[in-house]
Design an enzyme around this catalytic site. Structure first.
Site, PDB file in Angstrom:
ATOM      1  N   LYS A   1     104.416  17.507  -2.221  1.00 59.92           N
ATOM      2  CA  LYS A   1     103.840  18.602  -1.720  1.00 59.92           C
ATOM      3  C   LYS A   1     103.925  19.685  -2.757  1.00 59.92           C
ATOM      4  CE  LYS A   1     104.537  22.197   1.867  1.00 59.92           C
ATOM      5  NZ  LYS A   1     105.161  22.390   3.306  1.00 59.92           N
TER       6      LYS A   1
ATOM      7  N   LYS B   1     100.063  16.785  -0.877  1.00 61.51           N
ATOM      8  CA  LYS B   1      99.726  17.785   0.232  1.00 61.51           C
ATOM      9  C   LYS B   1      99.596  19.205  -0.777  1.00 61.51           C
ATOM     10  CE  LYS B   1     101.781  20.855   3.791  1.00 61.51           C
ATOM     11  NZ  LYS B   1     102.547  20.923   5.024  1.00 61.51           N
TER      12      LYS B   1
ATOM     13  N   ASP C   1     109.004  18.585   6.172  1.00 62.83           N
ATOM     14  CA  ASP C   1     108.662  18.899   4.756  1.00 62.83           C
ATOM     15  C   ASP C   1     110.031  19.536   4.143  1.00 62.83           C
ATOM     16  OD1 ASP C   1     106.328  18.443   6.024  1.00 62.83           O
ATOM     17  OD2 ASP C   1     105.331  19.937   4.900  1.00 62.83           O
TER      18      ASP C   1
HETATM   19  O1  LIG Z   1     103.949  25.099   3.254  1.00 59.35           O
HETATM   20  C1  LIG Z   1     103.063  25.915   3.162  1.00 59.35           C
HETATM   21  C2  LIG Z   1     103.135  27.307   2.623  1.00 59.35           C
HETATM   22  O2  LIG Z   1     104.077  28.242   3.082  1.00 59.35           O
HETATM   23  C3  LIG Z   1     101.710  27.957   3.064  1.00 59.35           C
HETATM   24  O3  LIG Z   1     101.462  29.026   2.009  1.00 59.35           O
HETATM   25  P1  LIG Z   1     100.547  30.204   2.228  1.00 59.35           P
HETATM   26  O4  LIG Z   1     101.180  31.234   3.197  1.00 59.35           O
HETATM   27  O5  LIG Z   1     100.341  30.796   0.783  1.00 59.35           O
HETATM   28  O6  LIG Z   1      99.150  29.609   2.712  1.00 59.35           O
END
Ligand SMILES: O=C[C@H](O)COP(=O)(O)O
Length: 247
Positions: free
Chosen positions: A173, A207, A99
């Protein structure tokens, strides 16, 4: 719907950010991987430093949980060579999915060629290695027009330069989950930005990530049409519990 199979269960804090040691961080990412195995969660998403060790754990357990990592995280401003070095090491260490944070600051400044070059080059290299790539656009840092523009830019590079047969392997994403807005507004996936991305991504899957914390929110994202959800609240989502804050 088997919600577990949409989830990238994520832990992306550095030891410094979490105020804990490296070995405690290693324990957290191992626990995350074990939870993913136990609950048939699709993927775990961790920082590059921990990929090798988690790969060993997944291999030891003969698990087919997918292992993802982040590149150029979270600012996205590293130059292309640095991103490629980081990506190649992650692949050598055993990552299945990468990513990348896109250089959204360059995009905002109008340095479109720089952004096109990194998307085309990095996507080609990752696909050649048989891995999957996601481009994090950091929606909270962008206006609606910029979200549309950057999503279309990724779509067009993949469909015109990389080849339509690869569209399922290149995601757009939404967020790192780490971007701080000036007024403390929510900084992640919300219905409005996810719809903009879905409307402009063409055949590319989307995503949703950043701030997805409850079963209800996750289901809403899936109903909108996302193919994957990145979240540091995977266990709460599959257990139907509401929690706030990071993992
Ligand atoms: O890539 C994913 C994110 O870092 C997830 O974010 P979050 O901690 O708000 O779920």
């Amino acid at each position: 719907m088997n919600i577990n199979q949409y989830l990238d269960s994520t832990y992306l804090k550095t030891p410094e950010q979490a105020g804990i040691s490296n070995s405690d961080t290693l324990d957290i990412v191992h626990k995350l991987a074990q939870e993913a195995i136990d609950n048939e969660i699709y993927a775990v998403m961790i920082r590059p430093d921990y990929v090798r060790s988690v790969r060993e754990l997944l291999n030891e357990k003969k698990s087919n949980v997918v292992l993802g990592t982040v590149i150029g995280f979270p600012e996205g401003t590293y130059d292309l060579n640095e991103k490629l070095r980081e990506a190649q090491k992650a692949i050598a260490d055993g990552a299945d999915e990468l990513d990348f944070v896109i250089n959204y600051e360059a995009f905002k400044k109008g340095d479109i060629d720089k952004v096109k070059e990194e998307v085309e080059t990095a996507t080609s290299i990752v696909l050649r290695e048989g891995k999957l790539v996601k481009w994090i656009i950091e929606t909270a840092a962008l206006t609606d027009d910029q979200i549309v523009g950057i999503t279309q830019l990724i779509r067009d590079i993949v469909t015109k330069k990389i080849g339509e047969e690869n569209t399922s392997k290149v995601f757009v994403k939404s967020s790192t989950g780490f971007y701080k807005t000036e007024n403390g507004e929510p900084n992640g996936a919300n219905e409005h930005v996810i719809k903009l991305m879905l409307e402009n991504a063409g055949l590319l899957p989307v995503k949703a990530s950043g701030g997805v914390r409850t079963t209800e929110e996750a289901k809403k994202m899936i109903d909108l049409g996302v193919k994957r959800i990145g979240t540091s609240s995977a266990l709460a989502i599959i257990q139907g519990k509401e929690i706030s804050g990071n993992y």
